[in-house]
Write an enzyme that holds these catalytic residues in place. Structure first.
Site, PDB file in Angstrom:
ATOM      1  N   ARG B 303       0.826  -1.207   0.000  1.00 59.24           N
ATOM      2  CA  ARG B 303       0.000   0.000   0.000  1.00 59.24           C
ATOM      3  C   ARG B 303       0.858   1.253   0.000  1.00 59.24           C
ATOM      4  O   ARG B 303       0.557   2.231  -0.683  1.00 59.24           O
ATOM      5  CB  ARG B 303      -0.944  -0.012   1.216  1.00 59.24           C
ATOM      6  CG  ARG B 303      -2.081  -0.983   0.998  1.00 59.24           C
ATOM      7  CD  ARG B 303      -2.951  -1.176   2.206  1.00 59.24           C
ATOM      8  NE  ARG B 303      -4.059  -2.069   1.831  1.00 59.24           N
ATOM      9  CZ  ARG B 303      -5.000  -2.480   2.666  1.00 59.24           C
ATOM     10  NH1 ARG B 303      -4.971  -2.106   3.938  1.00 59.24           N
ATOM     11  NH2 ARG B 303      -5.958  -3.267   2.236  1.00 59.24           N
ATOM     12  N   TYR B 449      -6.145  -0.983  -6.836  1.00 59.15           N
ATOM     13  CA  TYR B 449      -5.479  -2.220  -6.347  1.00 59.15           C
ATOM     14  C   TYR B 449      -4.839  -2.046  -4.976  1.00 59.15           C
ATOM     15  O   TYR B 449      -4.683  -0.956  -4.496  1.00 59.15           O
ATOM     16  CB  TYR B 449      -4.558  -2.837  -7.387  1.00 59.15           C
ATOM     17  CG  TYR B 449      -3.344  -2.086  -7.916  1.00 59.15           C
ATOM     18  CD1 TYR B 449      -2.801  -0.948  -7.329  1.00 59.15           C
ATOM     19  CD2 TYR B 449      -2.705  -2.593  -9.059  1.00 59.15           C
ATOM     20  CE1 TYR B 449      -1.676  -0.327  -7.852  1.00 59.15           C
ATOM     21  CE2 TYR B 449      -1.570  -1.975  -9.588  1.00 59.15           C
ATOM     22  CZ  TYR B 449      -1.071  -0.836  -8.976  1.00 59.15           C
ATOM     23  OH  TYR B 449       0.035  -0.243  -9.490  1.00 59.15           O
ATOM     24  N   GLU B 450      -4.564  -3.160  -4.342  1.00 59.32           N
ATOM     25  CA  GLU B 450      -4.038  -3.214  -2.956  1.00 59.32           C
ATOM     26  C   GLU B 450      -5.002  -2.553  -1.963  1.00 59.32           C
ATOM     27  O   GLU B 450      -4.591  -1.963  -0.972  1.00 59.32           O
ATOM     28  CB  GLU B 450      -2.656  -2.541  -2.851  1.00 59.32           C
ATOM     29  CG  GLU B 450      -1.604  -3.041  -3.818  1.00 59.32           C
ATOM     30  CD  GLU B 450      -1.299  -4.524  -3.677  1.00 59.32           C
ATOM     31  OE1 GLU B 450      -1.739  -5.162  -2.698  1.00 59.32           O
ATOM     32  OE2 GLU B 450      -0.634  -5.058  -4.582  1.00 59.32           O
ATOM     33  N   GLY B 451      -6.293  -2.703  -2.229  1.00 59.10           N
ATOM     34  CA  GLY B 451      -7.295  -2.109  -1.351  1.00 59.10           C
ATOM     35  C   GLY B 451      -7.732  -0.766  -1.891  1.00 59.10           C
ATOM     36  O   GLY B 451      -6.948   0.172  -1.938  1.00 59.10           O
TER      37      GLY B 451
END
Lengths: 267, 612
Positions: B303, B449-451
């Site tokens: 993140r 992406y990645e949350g």
């Protein structure tokens, strides 16, 4: 046979900096400029590292100037040179002074081969290698280049372009001359100077930058070396290239042809 | 030699300011685990990395975008030049700077690595994902793996001999990761047999390294449903023995590649594990059902890296737009705009172009300060851990708190600001002749992406604000208040510093409101305001850090003689701070007012009322 090679690392203005002529018209405005190792010298460092990787030996890098040149010496050390010599001189110096200092360092270090840039990109004098060879009484092979392109497999494999004879007593250098290449052979010790097409210098690896911190930098002075660095050559005028003039509009093709023929003499 | 042209630009003066002058690199470099590090070395490393970024990675950025990846005979073929770049990057040791020495790295500070990551990501976002993912996967094994696993995998992955991926997402388990159905069946020899399909796997296959080590999230046989029953498995593409020797293929297949809007040089794969029933993996560590915390370890690093991606492309978009604005002539000076005889001027002279450029500059610098602030907290944590546990906990707490801000704010702003960079270029920016349209396309994925941004906002309001009994959040507000107290009478920036107080107060009010809503039967207001709260806290943080930079720049400026070349740089820091404090920071109080309206329209409106 292991080779001891001496290379140079002149501190020059980064070609990406914006260079302005100073008010006096004899120098440049140095404030805010970026500096780097002379690209021709960097090619020399690369060639020396390749030769040593193949034949064994060590690479000594030399620079003359203020303490700022440590940046360039560290860069060469980070690329892989073994040790550095700093000839500490704070004032102005010309190519005769530089060559004199290098001569004394060579006599002290006793390398088998010196590799210098054929010129520096700041003032483009292109004299130091030749003076050095002359004063040492050594053979010189200037403008070292090679046949293979910089995209070749040999280049990717970091093969040295300067060939060392099997007995280790002479070198073969391919020189770049007008319209072609000239192959010369010279006994060692010798001085070589580099062309741009000799090789593509490696990056200083980041672990190399860390290691360079602990490599020795020996400090010498011109006085200690017994060299007179009194400036004999002075720059009397420095001027930027003339700015491009504004274009003109011509009314028709006939005028254009006329101007090309009679004014520009292009036809 | 590469065929493309480098368009990547970075401002190393600014990077050095943030690391050395604003956040005091020398206060922690050289200490404890960072012994042997100093400013001169860090600067030399940044310079050489920038050179590699421009000469090796930058020229491949548009090549990767246009060529994309292909599947040839079941294997992913990356764009021309990527394999060479991978080799050069690892040979130069760029990716190993912050890797522990035991795994072949230099053990350097993370704050320095964050800026190295900015340079490599900015020069070629798509390419940089391959080594980035290998790094993330290796970190997980280094943290949670058995000794044998660390020995076998970590150094090889950290130094580029083997690649790595994170295989989490499935067709029905994206943001809802607990719905993952990939199965792992324990064998008599202790290994697991895996079967399942993973999607959106970045770098799921490539031709850059001799092996790829997949970390696959799967459910062991008999494990509970939901996130509690997930485990993480090490699944190499080619099986390896204990000595690292490559053996047979491991029944891991690329089913297809996605065709995307951006980051086209990065292979986004659909992966099939165990289609022929021959896919073997081993558990990360020794116990089952630890997959979620292990995955979060990986996700937190990733993140931050995504936030850095956002910073990196926006920064280059800004510097490219600035160069274009200086060069492009169009229109008359604004005070003589009606006079056709006046010579045309560079668009840099137009007030609105300057407004857009300053908006870019301030955001880029502020977000960089936020990223480095987080990274410096992490470095302080590592120096202090085991020596001063209270201080170490404070620093780790700030890392946790700032992670969702870095991820979400940097990525949301990247998309908006790359759009603005195109606007500065005008029609030219819409063309592929210039780099900004690619930056915009590449940047859209960052907020997903990645949350997603909303996942980040829920992480912030649901976990991070209340973490450690609210201590981290209280310390954060305390840091801002301390700064205001110390600088509210600053001769140049004092008035702007004071604006922080009002914004901090408004933000606290909404943070309290959140708790009231959660406990008072208005729980829908929490997700409805989540993104807003995240924006408020991000803008507050960025304003604070820009003003902090401004105060430090003013101090440096006062020591410089008139006409010194560095004066313009420091004056620029003042304007970034001033502009943000006057044009963005007041938005925090405005957003607080909006939140207090307690509007629930989005959940009140019936599905049919949206449109039939």
């Amino acid at each position: 046979m292991p080779l001891k090679i001496l290379v140079t690392a002149k501190r020059v203005e980064d070609s990406e900096s914006k260079i302005k002529v100073d008010a006096a018209g004899t120098g440049i405005v140095k404030e805010g400029l970026k500096y780097k190792i002379n690209p021709f010298d960097e090619i020399g460092v690369e060639e020396a590292l390749r030769l040593v990787a193949k034949h064994g030996g060590e690479v000594v890098v030399v620079s003359v100037g203020t303490k700022d040149v440590h940046e360039q010496l560290r860069h060469a050390l980070a690329m892989g040179a073994n040790k550095a010599v700093w000839v500490h001189h704070d004032g102005p110096i010309d190519q005769l002074g530089i060559a004199g200092c290098l001569q004394k360092v060579v006599e002290k270090e006793k390398p088998d081969l010196c590799i210098l840039g054929k010129q520096a990109i700041d003032d483009d004098q292109g004299q130091v290698g030749q003076y050095l060879a002359e004063w040492l009484g050594w053979a010189q092979a200037t403008f070292a280049s090679k046949e293979e392109s910089l995209e070749s497999e040999a280049e990717k494999a970091k093969t040295p372009a300067i060939q060392l004879a099997a007995d280790g007593k002479s070198i073969t250098v391919i020189r770049e001359v007008d319209g072609g290449l000239l192959t010369v052979s010279s006994p060692l010790p010798a001085v070589a100077t580099t062309e741009l097409r000799l090789n593509q210098p490696r990056y200083a690896s980041l672990p190399g930058i860390m290691k360079a911190k602990s490599k020795p930098i020996e400090e010498l002075t011109p006085a200690g070396l017994g060299v007179d660095v009194g400036v004999k050559l002075t720059v009397t005028k420095l001027a930027p290239p003339p700015a491009r003039k504004a274009g003109i509009k011509v009314p028709d093709v006939a005028t254009l042809v006329d101007k090309l023929k009679n004014e520009a003499k292009a036809l | 030699m590469s065929v493309g042209i480098n368009r990547y630009k970075a401002d190393l003066r600014e990077l050095c300011f943030v690391l050395f002058e604003q956040f005091g690199f020398s206060e922690y470099a050289g200490k404890g685990c960072y012994e042997g590090w100093d400013e001169a070395t860090a600067k030399a490393i940044l310079e050489e990395t920038y050179r590699i970024a421009r000469e090796v990675l930058g020229p491949l950025n548009s090549v990767g975008d246009r060529e994309g990846c292909k599947v040839v005979d079941g294997r992913v073929k990356t764009p021309k030049g990527f394999a060479d770049a991978w080799k050069q990057l690892f040979e130069a040791g760029v990716k190993q700077i912050a890797v522990r020495k035991e795994f072949g790295g230099q053990g350097g500070p993370y704050s320095l690595y964050a800026l190295i990551e900015e340079l490599t990501s900015g020069a070629n976002t798509a390419f940089n994902m391959y080594p980035g993912l290998a790094w993330g996967a290796a970190e997980v094994i280094a943290e949670f793996g058995t000794e044998a696993q660390k020995k076998l995998f970590c150094q090889r992955m950290f130094t580029g001999q083997w690649g790595g991926t994170m295989c989490l997402t499935e067709p029905n388990a994206g943001s809802d990761v607990g719905s993952a159905v990939t199965k792992a069946v324990k064998q008599a020899d202790g290994r697991y047999k895996l079967s399942g399909t993973k999607i959106f796997i970045s770098g799921g296959d490539h031709d850059l390294a001799e092996n790829i080590v997949h970390l696959v999230l799967a459910r062991a046989e008999g494990a509970p449903a939901g996130t509690k029953g997930l485990s993480l498995f090490i699944v190499p593409r080619v099986r390896v023995d204990a000595s690292g020797k490559l053996g047979e293929l491991n029944d891991v297949q690329v089913a297809s590649l996605e065709h995307k809007m951006g980051i086209n040089g990065s292979a986004t794969c659909v992966m099939n594990f165990g289609e022929s029933g021959e896919c073997y993996g081993e558990l990360v560590g020794a116990a089952e059902n630890q997959g979620l915390p292990q995955m979060f370890r990986m996700m937190n690093g990733a993140r931050i890296a995504v936030g850095i991606q956002g910073l990196a492309v926006t920064s280059s978009a800004y510097l490219n737009a600035l160069e274009y604005a200086k060069d492009r002539k169009q229109g008359a000076p604004f005070k003589q705009w009606k006079d056709p005889s006046v010579p045309r001027v560079a668009i840099l002279e137009h007030p609105d172009v300057r407004r857009m450029l300053l908006e870019l500059k301030a955001h880029v610098e502020g977000i960089r300060a936020l990223v480095v602030k987080l990274a410096v907290h992490r470095d302080h944590y590592h120096v202090l851990a085991g020596r001063d546990d209270d201080q170490a906990a404070y620093h780790q707490g700030q890392v946790d708190l700032l992670t969702p801000l870095v991820k979400a704010y940097a990525s949301e702003e990247a998309w908006r600001l790359c759009g603005q960079a195109i606007q500065i270029f005008g029609g030219a920016g819409f063309l592929k002749d210039w780099p900004v349209e690619q930056y915009a396309r590449d940047s859209k994925i960052f907020s997903i992406y990645e949350g997603t941004t909303h996942i980040q906002s829920m992480d912030l309001v649901g976990r991070k604000l209340g973490q450690s009994g609210g201590a981290n959040f209280t310390a954060f507000i305390g840091d801002i208040n301390g700064f205001v107290e110390a600088n509210k009478s600053h001769p140049v920036l004092g008035k702007d510093v004071e604006r922080l107080s009002g914004a901090a107060e408004a933000f606290m009010q909404v943070a309290m409101g959140l708790m009231g809503w959660a406990q008072g039967g208005k729980v829908e207001l929490v997700p409805l305001n989540g993104n807003r709260v995240l924006t408020m806290m991000s803008q507050l943080s960025v304003a604070w850090l820009l003003l902090d930079a401004g105060v430090k720049a003013e101090a440096a400026l006062s020591k410089l003689p008139a006409g010194h070349a560095d004066r313009a740089f420091y004056e620029g820091k003042r304007y970034s701070a001033q502009w943000f404090a006057r044009n963005v920071l007041p938005n925090v109080e405005h957003l607080a007012k909006l939140a207090m309206i307690e509007d629930a329209s989005p959940v009140e409106i019936s599905d049919a009322a949206f449109a039939s």
